[in-house]
Design a protein around this motif. Structure first.
Motif, PDB file in Angstrom:
ATOM      1  N   TYR A   1      -4.535   4.376   6.991  1.00  0.00           N
ATOM      2  CA  TYR A   1      -3.363   3.548   7.557  1.00  0.00           C
ATOM      3  C   TYR A   1      -2.309   3.706   6.559  1.00  0.00           C
ATOM      4  CZ  TYR A   1      -6.894   1.398  10.623  1.00  0.00           C
ATOM      5  OH  TYR A   1      -7.820   1.348  11.567  1.00  0.00           O
ATOM      6  N   THR A   2      -2.543   3.777   5.311  1.00  0.00           N
ATOM      7  CA  THR A   2      -1.344   3.839   4.400  1.00  0.00           C
ATOM      8  C   THR A   2      -0.526   5.383   4.595  1.00  0.00           C
ATOM      9  OG1 THR A   2      -2.522   2.894   2.599  1.00  0.00           O
ATOM     10  CG2 THR A   2      -1.008   4.322   1.934  1.00  0.00           C
ATOM     11  N   VAL A   3      -1.392   6.582   5.080  1.00  0.00           N
ATOM     12  CA  VAL A   3      -0.733   7.785   5.182  1.00  0.00           C
ATOM     13  C   VAL A   3      -0.015   7.464   6.485  1.00  0.00           C
ATOM     14  CG1 VAL A   3      -1.118  10.164   6.181  1.00  0.00           C
ATOM     15  CG2 VAL A   3      -2.371   9.239   4.172  1.00  0.00           C
ATOM     16  N   ILE A   4      -0.506   6.871   7.651  1.00  0.00           N
ATOM     17  CA  ILE A   4      -0.139   6.853   8.986  1.00  0.00           C
ATOM     18  C   ILE A   4       1.377   5.890   8.629  1.00  0.00           C
ATOM     19  CG2 ILE A   4      -0.068   5.524  11.105  1.00  0.00           C
ATOM     20  CD1 ILE A   4      -3.291   6.447  11.027  1.00  0.00           C
ATOM     21  N   ALA A   5       1.169   4.841   7.948  1.00  0.00           N
ATOM     22  CA  ALA A   5       2.383   3.770   7.520  1.00  0.00           C
ATOM     23  C   ALA A   5       3.562   4.670   6.957  1.00  0.00           C
ATOM     24  CB  ALA A   5       2.074   2.916   6.675  1.00  0.00           C
TER      25      ALA A   5
ATOM     26  N   CYS B   1       0.866  -1.049  -0.130  1.00  0.00           N
ATOM     27  CA  CYS B   1       0.087  -0.046  -0.096  1.00  0.00           C
ATOM     28  C   CYS B   1       0.885   1.256   0.045  1.00  0.00           C
ATOM     29  CB  CYS B   1      -0.693   0.053   1.209  1.00  0.00           C
ATOM     30  SG  CYS B   1      -2.148  -1.066   0.915  1.00  0.00           S
ATOM     31  N   VAL B   2       1.961   1.359   0.853  1.00  0.00           N
ATOM     32  CA  VAL B   2       2.712   2.243   0.885  1.00  0.00           C
ATOM     33  C   VAL B   2       3.589   2.378  -0.626  1.00  0.00           C
ATOM     34  CG1 VAL B   2       4.900   3.083   1.771  1.00  0.00           C
ATOM     35  CG2 VAL B   2       3.241   2.352   3.472  1.00  0.00           C
ATOM     36  N   ALA B   3       3.844   1.588  -1.006  1.00  0.00           N
ATOM     37  CA  ALA B   3       4.606   1.274  -2.507  1.00  0.00           C
ATOM     38  C   ALA B   3       3.620   2.117  -3.510  1.00  0.00           C
ATOM     39  CB  ALA B   3       4.839   0.226  -2.708  1.00  0.00           C
ATOM     40  N   GLY B   4       2.368   1.698  -3.437  1.00  0.00           N
ATOM     41  CA  GLY B   4       1.365   2.047  -4.316  1.00  0.00           C
ATOM     42  C   GLY B   4       1.298   4.092  -4.167  1.00  0.00           C
ATOM     43  N   HIS B   5       1.454   4.268  -3.136  1.00  0.00           N
ATOM     44  CA  HIS B   5       0.973   5.690  -2.724  1.00  0.00           C
ATOM     45  C   HIS B   5       2.213   6.466  -3.231  1.00  0.00           C
ATOM     46  CE1 HIS B   5      -0.439   8.891  -0.050  1.00  0.00           C
ATOM     47  NE2 HIS B   5       0.920   9.459   0.097  1.00  0.00           N
ATOM     48  N   LEU B   6       3.366   5.998  -2.911  1.00  0.00           N
ATOM     49  CA  LEU B   6       4.728   6.665  -3.405  1.00  0.00           C
ATOM     50  C   LEU B   6       4.880   6.481  -4.987  1.00  0.00           C
ATOM     51  CD1 LEU B   6       7.258   5.367  -0.355  1.00  0.00           C
ATOM     52  CD2 LEU B   6       6.030   7.460  -0.809  1.00  0.00           C
ATOM     53  N   ILE B   7       4.766   5.523  -5.373  1.00  0.00           N
ATOM     54  CA  ILE B   7       4.794   5.389  -6.723  1.00  0.00           C
ATOM     55  C   ILE B   7       3.889   6.020  -7.788  1.00  0.00           C
ATOM     56  CG2 ILE B   7       4.806   3.747  -8.957  1.00  0.00           C
ATOM     57  CD1 ILE B   7       5.831   1.511  -6.989  1.00  0.00           C
TER      58      ILE B   7
ATOM     59  N   GLY C   1     -16.296  -3.853  11.917  1.00  0.00           N
ATOM     60  CA  GLY C   1     -15.413  -3.525  12.912  1.00  0.00           C
ATOM     61  C   GLY C   1     -14.074  -3.721  12.609  1.00  0.00           C
ATOM     62  N   ALA C   2     -13.787  -5.139  12.206  1.00  0.00           N
ATOM     63  CA  ALA C   2     -12.320  -5.608  12.013  1.00  0.00           C
ATOM     64  C   ALA C   2     -11.991  -5.018  10.776  1.00  0.00           C
ATOM     65  CB  ALA C   2     -12.593  -7.280  11.705  1.00  0.00           C
ATOM     66  N   PHE C   3     -12.586  -4.700   9.824  1.00  0.00           N
ATOM     67  CA  PHE C   3     -12.137  -3.948   8.761  1.00  0.00           C
ATOM     68  C   PHE C   3     -11.882  -2.567   8.877  1.00  0.00           C
ATOM     69  CE2 PHE C   3     -14.416  -6.983   5.310  1.00  0.00           C
ATOM     70  CZ  PHE C   3     -13.641  -7.848   5.539  1.00  0.00           C
ATOM     71  N   ILE C   4     -12.404  -1.892   9.866  1.00  0.00           N
ATOM     72  CA  ILE C   4     -12.185  -0.435   9.985  1.00  0.00           C
ATOM     73  C   ILE C   4     -10.983  -0.375  11.159  1.00  0.00           C
ATOM     74  CG2 ILE C   4     -13.003   1.463  11.262  1.00  0.00           C
ATOM     75  CD1 ILE C   4     -15.718   0.580  10.162  1.00  0.00           C
ATOM     76  N   LEU C   5     -11.083  -1.280  12.224  1.00  0.00           N
ATOM     77  CA  LEU C   5      -9.933  -1.277  13.069  1.00  0.00           C
ATOM     78  C   LEU C   5      -8.521  -1.871  12.792  1.00  0.00           C
ATOM     79  CD1 LEU C   5     -12.417  -1.671  16.184  1.00  0.00           C
ATOM     80  CD2 LEU C   5     -11.358   0.516  15.423  1.00  0.00           C
ATOM     81  N   PRO C   6      -7.581  -1.437  13.311  1.00  0.00           N
ATOM     82  CA  PRO C   6      -6.219  -2.175  12.918  1.00  0.00           C
ATOM     83  C   PRO C   6      -6.158  -3.275  13.777  1.00  0.00           C
ATOM     84  CG  PRO C   6      -5.708  -0.351  14.397  1.00  0.00           C
ATOM     85  CD  PRO C   6      -7.484  -0.361  14.033  1.00  0.00           C
ATOM     86  N   GLY C   7      -5.096  -4.275  13.450  1.00  0.00           N
ATOM     87  CA  GLY C   7      -4.812  -5.476  14.347  1.00  0.00           C
ATOM     88  C   GLY C   7      -5.651  -6.767  14.139  1.00  0.00           C
ATOM     89  N   PHE C   8      -6.556  -6.562  13.198  1.00  0.00           N
ATOM     90  CA  PHE C   8      -7.494  -7.712  12.649  1.00  0.00           C
ATOM     91  C   PHE C   8      -6.876  -8.332  11.470  1.00  0.00           C
ATOM     92  CE2 PHE C   8     -10.295  -5.871  15.446  1.00  0.00           C
ATOM     93  CZ  PHE C   8     -10.769  -6.838  16.307  1.00  0.00           C
TER      94      PHE C   8
ATOM     95  N   GLY D   1       4.867   7.236   9.564  1.00  0.00           N
ATOM     96  CA  GLY D   1       5.719   6.087  10.694  1.00  0.00           C
ATOM     97  C   GLY D   1       7.279   5.848   9.966  1.00  0.00           C
ATOM     98  N   ILE D   2       7.168   5.336   8.721  1.00  0.00           N
ATOM     99  CA  ILE D   2       8.454   4.997   8.049  1.00  0.00           C
ATOM    100  C   ILE D   2       9.384   6.241   8.038  1.00  0.00           C
ATOM    101  CG2 ILE D   2       9.519   4.102   5.825  1.00  0.00           C
ATOM    102  CD1 ILE D   2       6.993   2.725   5.509  1.00  0.00           C
ATOM    103  N   GLN D   3       8.900   7.325   7.614  1.00  0.00           N
ATOM    104  CA  GLN D   3       9.626   8.392   7.493  1.00  0.00           C
ATOM    105  C   GLN D   3      10.316   8.764   8.790  1.00  0.00           C
ATOM    106  OE1 GLN D   3       6.888  11.198   5.774  1.00  0.00           O
ATOM    107  NE2 GLN D   3       7.682  10.543   3.751  1.00  0.00           N
TER     108      GLN D   3
END
Length: 204
Positions: A187-191, A79-85, A146-153, A194-196
């Motif tokens: 989550y993509t933006v947050i990731a 997902c991060v790769a798609g955002h950056l590319i 809820g599982a699709f919306i919240l992280p960790g599932f 976080g990487i940066q």
């Protein structure tokens, strides 16, 4: 029954080993990427993908589908790769299209091949934990949203669990369209942030 259990255990082991190899390769490739400007933002690789026209996004969507159906590499990284590319807009669109197709495939594969396939992707404890939600259709639908919306599932696995339920494909698609788009983007933006932060912390 014994033969089926052995087959499930073998398939589970193959998937686990493949996932570990995929993670190690991802770490190695990430290290190599930092040693060259080829994969830099607006670098040669990004330009190559853009210049590939229709085939560049198509290839990326295919990669995203594969990682949903057969988790060789962490989905967050693609997902991060798609955002950056491709940039925020088209990166989101290609990410979402790939994830939606992969999710539908997981749902349909579970419908077609049943619990023996689903059990191969996770431990027996994890399988039993989530399969219990199938006892109540409405309760499972609320849980799935809820599982699709919240992280960790384990979203990809839960798509398979949904395939074991009486839920229709149409209903499943509606739930995905309601719950996945906004969280995927956030989550993509947050990731990426976080990487940066991690890279800056280590001076990379």
């Amino acid at each position: 029954m014994m033969e089926q259990s052995k087959a499930i255990a073998l398939n589970r082991k193959i998937i686990q080993v493949t996932a570990v190899v995929g993670i190690l390769l991802t770490i190695y490739i990430g290290f190599q990427i930092k040693q060259t400007d080829f994969f830099a933002i607006n670098g040669p690789f990004q330009q190559l993908v853009k210049n590939a026209g229709f085939y560049g996004p198509l290839l990326f969507i295919l990669v995203q589908i594969v990682q949903v159906v057969y988790p060789i590499i962490p989905g967050g990284l693609t997902c991060v790769a798609g955002h950056l590319i491709f940039g925020p807009l088209y990166g989101f669109i290609y990410n979402f299209v790939g994830i939606m197709i992969g999710s539908i495939m997981n749902f349909m594969l579970a419908k077609r091949f049943g619990k023996s396939l689903v059990q191969a992707f996770v431990s027996e404890a994890t399988y039993q934990k989530y399969i219990a939600y199938l006892d109540d259709g409405k309760r499972f639908e609320r849980f799935l949203v809820g599982a699709f919306i919240l992280p960790g599932f384990p979203d990809d696995f839960l798509c398979m669990v949904a395939g074991l339920s009486k839920m229709s494909l149409k209903r499943f698609i509606v739930i995905c369209l309601i719950s996945k788009p906004v969280t995927l983007y956030l989550y993509t933006v947050i990731a990426i942030e976080g990487i940066q932060i991690v890279l800056k912390f280590f001076g990379i």
